[in-house]
Design a protein around this motif. Structure first.
Motif, PDB file in Angstrom:
ATOM      1  N   ALA A   4       5.506  10.449   4.301  1.00  0.00           N
ATOM      2  CA  ALA A   4       6.703  10.062   3.617  1.00  0.00           C
ATOM      3  C   ALA A   4       7.607  11.424   3.536  1.00  0.00           C
ATOM      4  O   ALA A   4       8.823  11.185   3.114  1.00  0.00           O
ATOM      5  CB  ALA A   4       6.139  10.071   2.126  1.00  0.00           C
ATOM      6  N   ALA A  29       0.893  -1.212  -0.005  1.00  0.00           N
ATOM      7  CA  ALA A  29      -0.074   0.013  -0.063  1.00  0.00           C
ATOM      8  C   ALA A  29       1.035   1.487   0.066  1.00  0.00           C
ATOM      9  O   ALA A  29       2.043   1.310   0.633  1.00  0.00           O
ATOM     10  CB  ALA A  29      -0.933  -0.003   1.307  1.00  0.00           C
ATOM     11  N   ARG A  30       0.523   2.181  -0.590  1.00  0.00           N
ATOM     12  CA  ARG A  30       1.318   3.543  -0.952  1.00  0.00           C
ATOM     13  C   ARG A  30       1.003   4.209   0.547  1.00  0.00           C
ATOM     14  O   ARG A  30       0.044   4.417   0.980  1.00  0.00           O
ATOM     15  CB  ARG A  30       0.784   4.575  -1.815  1.00  0.00           C
ATOM     16  N   ASP A  45       0.895   7.467   3.421  1.00  0.00           N
ATOM     17  CA  ASP A  45       0.505   8.715   3.303  1.00  0.00           C
ATOM     18  C   ASP A  45       1.453   9.807   2.900  1.00  0.00           C
ATOM     19  O   ASP A  45       2.592   9.715   3.343  1.00  0.00           O
ATOM     20  CB  ASP A  45       0.112   9.082   4.727  1.00  0.00           C
ATOM     21  N   PRO A  46       1.312  10.795   1.967  1.00  0.00           N
ATOM     22  CA  PRO A  46       2.292  11.631   1.478  1.00  0.00           C
ATOM     23  C   PRO A  46       2.861  12.343   2.711  1.00  0.00           C
ATOM     24  O   PRO A  46       4.080  12.847   2.522  1.00  0.00           O
ATOM     25  CB  PRO A  46       1.501  12.671   0.837  1.00  0.00           C
TER      26      PRO A  46
END
Length: 466
Positions: A95, A88-89, A91-92
């Protein structure tokens, strides 16, 4: 026709057998899902499924699957083991590194503050005359307000005390200015003659000096100076024509300063109370406490600077008077005025006195004048400044130099004069607001069970002392 019923019977039997096989496979798959995560081996049944007609497969795909939420025991099987794992990507916000986020938060706030200061400086430059007049009125009020308070303590009414103090103060300042102008006008002819004699003596000294300066080189320098003056004649003439505008602006600023000083002396407390009502209610207690402390700092700075400047002017004036330097009194007044520019003003006024002594009385008198100026400035820097201004204005010398330089670059002499008191007042206000916010946080902090919070007023260290 006799063969048709037999064919239909065989087809019905075949469909029945296919339905039974499908039920068996479904039951086997359910058992494998319930007991073992591994997928069932359906390879032996592949030929049968391949032999099934297309419409039979379509009907089998339309069989409803019972979900757990519908009350049945069936559920969707998990994905096969050979399916790729997709991460899963994040959270910006998570990051971005923490340091970069802090720098960005501080950066845009600094940009907002810089933009606000830029707009404020533009507004101040647009109404520069009004701002200078009000700042001068505040400095004069800080100097005269203790006299008004002393008269009030002796029973003099507020209006009369204000009028007497203001009139006396402005009369003294006017007399000082008139005396300086009068002295310059009285000695200008004598000074010009002495300057010409000094230039001739300097010329003779250069011709006889070991620097090997020739007559032609001196004439070339004099010719270059005359050409520079002639080339700038138009600018000098335009500056003279603009002198009328400067005089009008100066008179306007003096009138604004006088009126502002009168109202600040008479109604300063109510003006401050009205100003604090413009502040939000949450910040009003801190601002109300910081204001009187800032005013005490400004008053102490102005009174201390006046005392130090007066001592410098008296002693340097006496020294150059006994050395025979012309216009000793006007030079002493200039030394007094330039003393309001910390550090830089003393250097400029001392250099002016040395130059006048050099061109009028010679090298020896100039050296003696320089010795007098340096001696008085050393006494000022090591004795007068620490004892008179050190307790009231706690500003590091580096901050003084940088603030004077920044004020001079922003707005010339006026900015240099205002820079140090502004830094001193800001230092006092920031220190008080920091202490006030710390005390407020301690009062609002939760206490242990059973503990009692006692609000103790700050103790005055001078209480009980006479």
């Amino acid at each position: 026709m006799s063969r048709v019923p037999g064919w239909l019977g065989r087809l019905g039997d075949e469909l029945s057998r296919m339905g039974e096989r499908l039920d068996e496979r479904r039951a086997e798959a359910e058992r494998d899902d319930g007991g073992d995560d591994s997928a069932p081996d359906t390879a032996p049944h592949a030929p049968d499924a391949a032999r099934a007609p297309a419409h039979m497969a379509a009907e089998a795909s339309q069989v409803p699957v019972t979900r757990p939420e519908n009350g049945g025991g069936d559920h969707v099987p998990p994905p096969p083991a050979y399916a790729p794992a997709i991460a899963a990507r994040p959270d910006p916000v998570a990051a971005v590194p923490w340091g970069m986020r802090v720098a960005a938060e501080a950066g845009w706030r600094l940009l907002v503050l810089a933009g606000t200061l830029w707009v404020l400086m533009k507004v101040i430059s647009a109404v520069q005359l009004v701002v200078y007049a009000f700042v001068a009125a505040m400095l004069i009020t800080a100097l005269l307000q203790p006299t008004v308070a002393r008269l009030r303590r002796h029973g003099v009414p507020r209006g009369l005390a204000t009028a007497l103090t203001a009139i006396l103060g402005f009369v003294i300042m006017g007399l000082v200015g008139w005396f300086v102008v009068w002295q310059v006008q009285e000695n200008i002819d004598n000074l010009s003659n002495q300057i010409q004699d000094g230039i001739d003596e300097l010329r003779r000294w250069l011709l006889n000096s070991p620097f090997h300066v020739t007559e032609s080189q001196i004439n070339d320098i004099a010719k270059s100076l005359r050409d520079a003056v002639g080339a700038n004649t138009d600018q000098i003439t335009s500056a003279g024509l603009e002198g009328v505008t400067v005089i009008v602006e100066a008179l306007t600023g003096i009138l604004l300063t006088m009126f502002s000083t009168l109202f600040l002396l008479y109604d300063g407390r109510r003006i401050w109370e009205w100003t604090t009502r413009l502040v939000p209610a949450q910040a009003r207690p801190g601002i109300s406490g910081a204001g009187p402390r800032a005013w005490r700092t400004l008053t102490a700075y102005v009174r201390g600077t006046v005392i130090v400047a007066l001592i410098d002017a008296i002693f340097i004036g006496l020294g150059i008077f006994f050395l025979g330097v012309p216009m000793a009194v006007p030079l002493a007044v200039f030394i007094f005025l330039f003393a309001f520019i910390p550090l830089v003003g003393a250097v400029i006024s001392g250099a002016l006195a040395v130059v006048v002594a050099l061109v009028t009385q010679g090298v020896f008198t100039a050296v003696m004048t320089l010795a007098v100026v340096l001696a008085v400035q050393q006494i000022e820097g090591h004795i007068l400044q620490p004892f008179i201004l050190g307790r009231a204005v706690r500003v590091h010398p580096l901050a003084v130099v940088l603030s004077v330089a920044a004020g001079g670059l922003v707005n010339g002499i006026g900015g240099a004069v205002v820079a140090v008191p502004l830094v001193a007042v800001t230092n006092t206000v920031v220190g008080y607001l920091r202490a006030h916010s710390r005390e407020a946080a301690l009062r609002q902090a939760p206490t242990p069970h059973g503990a009692t919070v006692i609000d103790v007023a700050p103790v005055d260290p001078t209480a009980g002392k006479t």
